[in-house]
Write a protein that holds these residues in place. Structure first.
Motif, PDB file in Angstrom:
ATOM      1  N   CYS A 214       0.856  -1.201   0.000  1.00 19.18           N
ATOM      2  CA  CYS A 214       0.000   0.000   0.000  1.00 19.18           C
ATOM      3  C   CYS A 214       0.883   1.237   0.000  1.00 19.18           C
ATOM      4  O   CYS A 214       0.978   1.973   0.987  1.00 19.18           O
ATOM      5  N   SER A 215       1.521   1.479  -1.125  1.00 13.54           N
ATOM      6  CA  SER A 215       2.561   2.509  -1.207  1.00 13.54           C
ATOM      7  C   SER A 215       2.042   3.942  -1.192  1.00 13.54           C
ATOM      8  O   SER A 215       2.823   4.872  -1.032  1.00 13.54           O
ATOM      9  N   ASN A 216       0.739   4.158  -1.330  1.00 18.05           N
ATOM     10  CA  ASN A 216       0.185   5.514  -1.298  1.00 18.05           C
ATOM     11  C   ASN A 216      -0.510   5.835   0.020  1.00 18.05           C
ATOM     12  O   ASN A 216      -1.194   6.846   0.133  1.00 18.05           O
ATOM     13  N   LEU A 217      -0.326   4.991   0.997  1.00 25.53           N
ATOM     14  CA  LEU A 217      -0.951   5.191   2.297  1.00 25.53           C
ATOM     15  C   LEU A 217      -0.409   6.462   2.958  1.00 25.53           C
ATOM     16  O   LEU A 217       0.797   6.659   3.037  1.00 25.53           O
ATOM     17  N   THR A 218      -1.310   7.338   3.388  1.00 26.10           N
ATOM     18  CA  THR A 218      -0.909   8.561   4.091  1.00 26.10           C
ATOM     19  C   THR A 218      -1.345   8.543   5.559  1.00 26.10           C
ATOM     20  O   THR A 218      -0.682   9.134   6.396  1.00 26.10           O
ATOM     21  N   HIS A 219      -2.458   7.888   5.837  1.00 30.27           N
ATOM     22  CA  HIS A 219      -2.995   7.813   7.199  1.00 30.27           C
ATOM     23  C   HIS A 219      -3.369   6.370   7.516  1.00 30.27           C
ATOM     24  O   HIS A 219      -4.083   5.730   6.743  1.00 30.27           O
ATOM     25  N   LEU A 220      -2.900   5.906   8.667  1.00 32.46           N
ATOM     26  CA  LEU A 220      -3.211   4.556   9.120  1.00 32.46           C
ATOM     27  C   LEU A 220      -3.699   4.606  10.554  1.00 32.46           C
ATOM     28  O   LEU A 220      -2.993   5.077  11.447  1.00 32.46           O
ATOM     29  N   ASN A 221      -4.927   4.146  10.760  1.00 29.30           N
ATOM     30  CA  ASN A 221      -5.466   4.033  12.110  1.00 29.30           C
ATOM     31  C   ASN A 221      -5.565   2.551  12.431  1.00 29.30           C
ATOM     32  O   ASN A 221      -6.475   1.865  11.971  1.00 29.30           O
ATOM     33  N   GLY A 222      -4.615   2.084  13.213  1.00 29.73           N
ATOM     34  CA  GLY A 222      -4.597   0.691  13.652  1.00 29.73           C
ATOM     35  C   GLY A 222      -4.820   0.587  15.147  1.00 29.73           C
ATOM     36  O   GLY A 222      -4.430  -0.397  15.773  1.00 29.73           O
TER      37      GLY A 222
END
Length: 136
Positions: A39-47
């Protein structure tokens, strides 16, 4: 993509979403972020609020060039010693971690700690003060 609160245990299939920029997988049962490497364009990750035990799970998104915000609060890994420092060390491009700005001081601290890997992190605090004076 909002997948919050769905009792998800694994992130299968997300590796095919190369253009995914925002991902919210909070409040699930996830233990690994390994499926996010593509997922190379991921800017925000809520895990947040999952079952992620190991801080090194964030290394799966280390090579994501646009990732600026990560939320991992509420995972078992948050209870680990020097959690914030260890995440910023692995993701130095972050601007925010768990809703708090990743300050220049935080980043200098992680740089000093990484330059002195043979020293325990507790001793790195002394060197952090020295590095702040040198880098300013």
């Amino acid at each position: 993509l909002l997948l919050r609160g769905n009792c998800i245990t694994e992130l299968f299939g997300l590796e095919k979403l190369a253009n995914l920029s925002h991902l919210d997988v909070s409040e699930n049962q996830i233990i690994s972020l390994s499926q996010l490497t593509q997922c190379s364009n991921l800017t925000h990750l809520n895990g947040s609020k999952n079952r992620i035990e190991y801080i090194r799970q964030v290394e799966y998104v280390r090579d994501t060039p646009w990732l600026t915000e990560v939320l991992m609060a509420g995972n078992p890994c948050e209870e680990k010693e020097h959690y914030r420092l260890r995440v910023l060390y692995r993701l130095p491009r972050l601007l925010q971690l768990d809703g708090t700005e990743a300050s220049s001081e935080d980043k200098v601290y992680y740089i000093c700690a990484s330059l002195l890997p043979s020293l325990p992190v507790l001793y790195a605090h002394y060197y952090y003060c020295t590095c702040v004076l040198v880098f300013r």
